[in-house]
Design a protein around this motif. Structure first.
Motif, PDB file in Angstrom:
ATOM      1  N   GLY A 187       5.199  75.277 -39.199  1.00 14.30           N
ATOM      2  CA  GLY A 187       4.143  74.546 -38.520  1.00 14.30           C
ATOM      3  C   GLY A 187       2.904  75.371 -38.215  1.00 14.30           C
ATOM      4  N   ASN A 188       2.843  76.587 -38.713  1.00 11.63           N
ATOM      5  CA  ASN A 188       1.689  77.458 -38.491  1.00 11.63           C
ATOM      6  C   ASN A 188       0.726  77.362 -39.665  1.00 11.63           C
ATOM      7  N   THR A 189      -0.566  77.447 -39.366  1.00  8.97           N
ATOM      8  CA  THR A 189      -1.583  77.390 -40.408  1.00  8.97           C
ATOM      9  C   THR A 189      -2.671  78.424 -40.141  1.00  8.97           C
ATOM     10  N   VAL A 190      -3.375  78.791 -41.196  1.00  9.52           N
ATOM     11  CA  VAL A 190      -4.581  79.611 -41.083  1.00  9.52           C
ATOM     12  C   VAL A 190      -5.687  78.900 -41.863  1.00  9.52           C
ATOM     13  N   VAL A 191      -6.913  79.169 -41.513  1.00  8.60           N
ATOM     14  CA  VAL A 191      -8.049  78.599 -42.230  1.00  8.60           C
ATOM     15  C   VAL A 191      -8.128  79.291 -43.591  1.00  8.60           C
ATOM     16  N   SER A 192      -8.002  78.530 -44.661  1.00 10.85           N
ATOM     17  CA  SER A 192      -7.892  79.129 -45.996  1.00 10.85           C
ATOM     18  C   SER A 192      -9.139  79.903 -46.401  1.00 10.85           C
ATOM     19  N   GLU A 193     -10.317  79.500 -45.924  1.00  5.90           N
ATOM     20  CA  GLU A 193     -11.547  80.226 -46.266  1.00  5.90           C
ATOM     21  C   GLU A 193     -11.587  81.618 -45.656  1.00  5.90           C
ATOM     22  N   ARG A 194     -10.755  81.883 -44.659  1.00  8.66           N
ATOM     23  CA  ARG A 194     -10.719  83.179 -43.977  1.00  8.66           C
ATOM     24  C   ARG A 194      -9.778  84.177 -44.650  1.00  8.66           C
ATOM     25  N   VAL A 195      -8.940  83.712 -45.560  1.00 11.00           N
ATOM     26  CA  VAL A 195      -7.949  84.574 -46.200  1.00 11.00           C
ATOM     27  C   VAL A 195      -8.621  85.474 -47.234  1.00 11.00           C
ATOM     28  N   MET A 242       2.686  81.464 -51.150  1.00 17.32           N
ATOM     29  CA  MET A 242       1.455  81.344 -50.375  1.00 17.32           C
ATOM     30  C   MET A 242       0.239  81.331 -51.300  1.00 17.32           C
ATOM     31  N   ALA A 243       0.243  82.189 -52.304  1.00 21.29           N
ATOM     32  CA  ALA A 243      -0.871  82.251 -53.247  1.00 21.29           C
ATOM     33  C   ALA A 243      -1.000  80.930 -54.000  1.00 21.29           C
ATOM     34  N   GLU A 244       0.116  80.348 -54.393  1.00 22.16           N
ATOM     35  CA  GLU A 244       0.086  79.068 -55.095  1.00 22.16           C
ATOM     36  C   GLU A 244      -0.456  77.962 -54.190  1.00 22.16           C
ATOM     37  N   ARG A 245      -0.051  77.965 -52.940  1.00 23.99           N
ATOM     38  CA  ARG A 245      -0.572  76.991 -51.975  1.00 23.99           C
ATOM     39  C   ARG A 245      -2.078  77.154 -51.808  1.00 23.99           C
ATOM     40  N   LEU A 246      -2.532  78.379 -51.763  1.00 18.03           N
ATOM     41  CA  LEU A 246      -3.969  78.654 -51.603  1.00 18.03           C
ATOM     42  C   LEU A 246      -4.738  78.182 -52.842  1.00 18.03           C
ATOM     43  N   ARG A 247      -4.197  78.471 -54.039  1.00 20.26           N
ATOM     44  CA  ARG A 247      -4.843  78.046 -55.287  1.00 20.26           C
ATOM     45  C   ARG A 247      -4.925  76.531 -55.408  1.00 20.26           C
ATOM     46  N   ALA A 282      -6.632  88.341 -48.532  1.00 21.03           N
ATOM     47  CA  ALA A 282      -5.545  88.781 -49.406  1.00 21.03           C
ATOM     48  C   ALA A 282      -4.209  88.291 -48.870  1.00 21.03           C
ATOM     49  N   ILE A 283      -3.297  88.074 -49.804  1.00 19.22           N
ATOM     50  CA  ILE A 283      -1.902  87.782 -49.474  1.00 19.22           C
ATOM     51  C   ILE A 283      -1.078  88.797 -50.245  1.00 19.22           C
ATOM     52  N   VAL A 284      -0.354  89.658 -49.532  1.00 19.63           N
ATOM     53  CA  VAL A 284       0.343  90.764 -50.171  1.00 19.63           C
ATOM     54  C   VAL A 284       1.805  90.807 -49.758  1.00 19.63           C
ATOM     55  N   SER A 285       2.585  91.497 -50.564  1.00 27.04           N
ATOM     56  CA  SER A 285       3.994  91.732 -50.265  1.00 27.04           C
ATOM     57  C   SER A 285       4.108  92.832 -49.211  1.00 27.04           C
ATOM     58  N   PRO A 286       5.031  92.719 -48.272  1.00 26.59           N
ATOM     59  CA  PRO A 286       5.116  93.684 -47.171  1.00 26.59           C
ATOM     60  C   PRO A 286       5.936  94.930 -47.473  1.00 26.59           C
TER      61      PRO A 286
END
Length: 83
Positions: free
Chosen positions: A11-19, A73-78, A21-25
């Motif tokens: 149920g958590n979200t971030v504003v996609s325009e603010r992202v 996450m990257a696929e969702r962003l794309r 990078a999405i990286v592996s930890p």
């Protein structure tokens, strides 16, 4: 213009325009990044106690931890999908 939100799990979200990078930890630099953000109070833990599977870096230099895989996450962003 509507704000596009990226679902980061539980149920958590971030504003996609603010992202930025999405990286592996799993790498040492990402572990350092996470620790530095925690010390500077820029860390947002959205894992709900689960294992961190991706780290999201925002343009405000905040670090968001998610239990969703970085590839997912990257696929969702794309695709622009919000769930």
């Amino acid at each position: 213009m509507a704000i596009k939100l990226l679902n980061i799990g539980f149920g958590n979200t971030v504003v996609s325009e603010r992202v930025v990078a999405i990286v592996s930890p799993s790498t040492a630099p990402m572990k350092r990044l996470r620790e530095e953000a925690r010390l500077d109070k820029r860390l947002v833990d959205a894992t709900h106690g689960r294992r961190t599977r991706s780290i999201i870096v925002t343009d405000t230099n905040h670090i968001v931890l998610s239990a969703i895989q970085a590839e997912t996450m990257a696929e969702r962003l794309r695709s622009g999908a919000d769930d």
